[in-house]
Write a protein that holds these residues in place. Structure first.
Motif, PDB file in Angstrom:
ATOM      1  N   GLY A 219      31.211  30.798 -15.988  1.00  0.00           N
ATOM      2  CA  GLY A 219      31.392  30.070 -14.742  1.00  0.00           C
ATOM      3  C   GLY A 219      32.021  28.717 -14.956  1.00  0.00           C
ATOM      4  O   GLY A 219      32.128  28.219 -16.076  1.00  0.00           O
TER       5      GLY A 219
ATOM      6  N   ALA B 257      32.608  38.811 -16.635  1.00  0.00           N
ATOM      7  CA  ALA B 257      33.226  38.231 -15.453  1.00  0.00           C
ATOM      8  C   ALA B 257      33.394  36.727 -15.617  1.00  0.00           C
ATOM      9  O   ALA B 257      32.684  36.089 -16.392  1.00  0.00           O
TER      10      ALA B 257
ATOM     11  N   THR C  72      34.068  33.219 -12.974  1.00  0.00           N
ATOM     12  CA  THR C  72      33.964  32.886 -11.561  1.00  0.00           C
ATOM     13  C   THR C  72      33.941  31.395 -11.296  1.00  0.00           C
ATOM     14  O   THR C  72      33.526  30.608 -12.150  1.00  0.00           O
TER      15      THR C  72
ATOM     16  N   GLU D   4      32.990  31.382  -2.268  1.00  0.00           N
ATOM     17  CA  GLU D   4      33.556  32.681  -1.891  1.00  0.00           C
ATOM     18  C   GLU D   4      32.466  33.636  -1.376  1.00  0.00           C
ATOM     19  O   GLU D   4      31.283  33.329  -1.379  1.00  0.00           O
TER      20      GLU D   4
ATOM     21  N   HIS E  69      29.218  34.520  -3.563  1.00  0.00           N
ATOM     22  CA  HIS E  69      28.498  33.408  -4.202  1.00  0.00           C
ATOM     23  C   HIS E  69      26.992  33.675  -4.297  1.00  0.00           C
ATOM     24  O   HIS E  69      26.394  33.484  -5.365  1.00  0.00           O
TER      25      HIS E  69
ATOM     26  N   GLU F 281      37.226  36.241 -11.400  1.00  0.00           N
ATOM     27  CA  GLU F 281      36.761  35.694 -10.121  1.00  0.00           C
ATOM     28  C   GLU F 281      35.814  36.659  -9.403  1.00  0.00           C
ATOM     29  O   GLU F 281      36.112  37.223  -8.350  1.00  0.00           O
ATOM     30  N   LEU F 282      34.629  36.816  -9.987  1.00  0.00           N
ATOM     31  CA  LEU F 282      33.635  37.756  -9.474  1.00  0.00           C
ATOM     32  C   LEU F 282      33.168  37.416  -8.063  1.00  0.00           C
ATOM     33  O   LEU F 282      32.916  38.312  -7.263  1.00  0.00           O
ATOM     34  N   THR F 283      33.044  36.122  -7.733  1.00  0.00           N
ATOM     35  CA  THR F 283      32.519  35.767  -6.412  1.00  0.00           C
ATOM     36  C   THR F 283      33.484  36.085  -5.271  1.00  0.00           C
ATOM     37  O   THR F 283      33.121  35.939  -4.102  1.00  0.00           O
ATOM     38  N   LYS F 284      34.689  36.500  -5.576  1.00  0.00           N
ATOM     39  CA  LYS F 284      35.609  36.946  -4.527  1.00  0.00           C
ATOM     40  C   LYS F 284      35.277  38.368  -4.075  1.00  0.00           C
ATOM     41  O   LYS F 284      35.979  38.940  -3.229  1.00  0.00           O
TER      42      LYS F 284
ATOM     43  N   VAL G  33      25.886  36.599  -6.804  1.00  0.00           N
ATOM     44  CA  VAL G  33      26.193  36.233  -8.189  1.00  0.00           C
ATOM     45  C   VAL G  33      25.228  35.146  -8.671  1.00  0.00           C
ATOM     46  O   VAL G  33      24.674  35.227  -9.773  1.00  0.00           O
TER      47      VAL G  33
END
Length: 200
Positions: free
Chosen positions: A33, A166, A168, A172, A175, A138-141, A178
């Motif tokens: 992150g 991932a 992030t 997004e 959020h 960008e996992l939170t997308k 995650v």
């Protein structure tokens, strides 16, 4: 004349990136992150190279892993163009073939592993796919359902230590879920096991 280059020298990781690389051996679900420009996309693609090289050394050839972004323009900008310029030509080739689609293929002497470059506009299209590792830039997308879909296709014959990686930024649409798993570490029966989860 050939010269040997260590993978660590090739990657040349920053301290937090090195921590992430070292955690690959111990954890199944890893999240890197931080703010924009922190080297998250970079360490994801190189982590997949490290995994493929490690598995090849253990005798697993032509292993497939997936590198995912939320859509194709993002995949092209954050990964494909960077792979083209960063990965040395002696290591493998970037190609768009009728068999593998857009992918990076390691040369046979390095195990012939494949990084399949994919987008997540419709994750259900991968329902019957198999990847030894999945990395999401960008996992939170993404919604939680995308994570669960990808978890279901992380499997490979003979490889028990499959991985989900991932990177992030905060915010997004994803959020909350995650943060719940990797930051707050509030686990339910639907989540990964706490001892499998690691956050840098």
């Amino acid at each position: 004349m050939t010269r040997e280059v260590s993978l660590r020298d090739l990657i040349n990781p920053e301290p937090r990136q090195l921590e992430f690389l070292q955690a690959l051996d111990k954890y199944k679900y890893l999240l890197y992150g931080g703010a924009k420009g922190g080297g998250k996309s970079y360490i994801l693609r190189w982590s997949l190279i490290k995994l493929l090289a490690k598995w090849a050394e253990a005798g697993h050839k032509k292993v497939r892993v997936g590198l995912f972004c939320e859509d194709y323009p993002s995949l092209k900008d954050r990964q494909i163009t960077k792979i083209q310029s960063e990965f040395p030509r002696w290591l493998g080739t970037l190609s768009d073939s009728s068999i593998e689609g857009m992918s990076y293929v390691l040369r046979p002497q390095f195990g012939g592993g494949v990084i399949a470059l994919r987008n997540l506009d419709d994750p259900s299209k991968y329902a019957s796919s198999e990847f030894a590792a999945a990395a999401v830039d960008e996992l939170t997308k993404n919604k939680r359902a995308v994570f669960d879909q990808l978890r279901s296709i992380i499997r490979w014959p003979g490889i028990e230590n499959t991985k989900f990686l991932a990177g992030t930024n905060p915010g997004e649409i994803g959020h909350d879920w995650v943060k719940k798993i990797w930051i707050d570490r509030k686990f339910t029966h639907e989540d990964p096991k706490p001892e499998e989860v690691f956050f840098v």
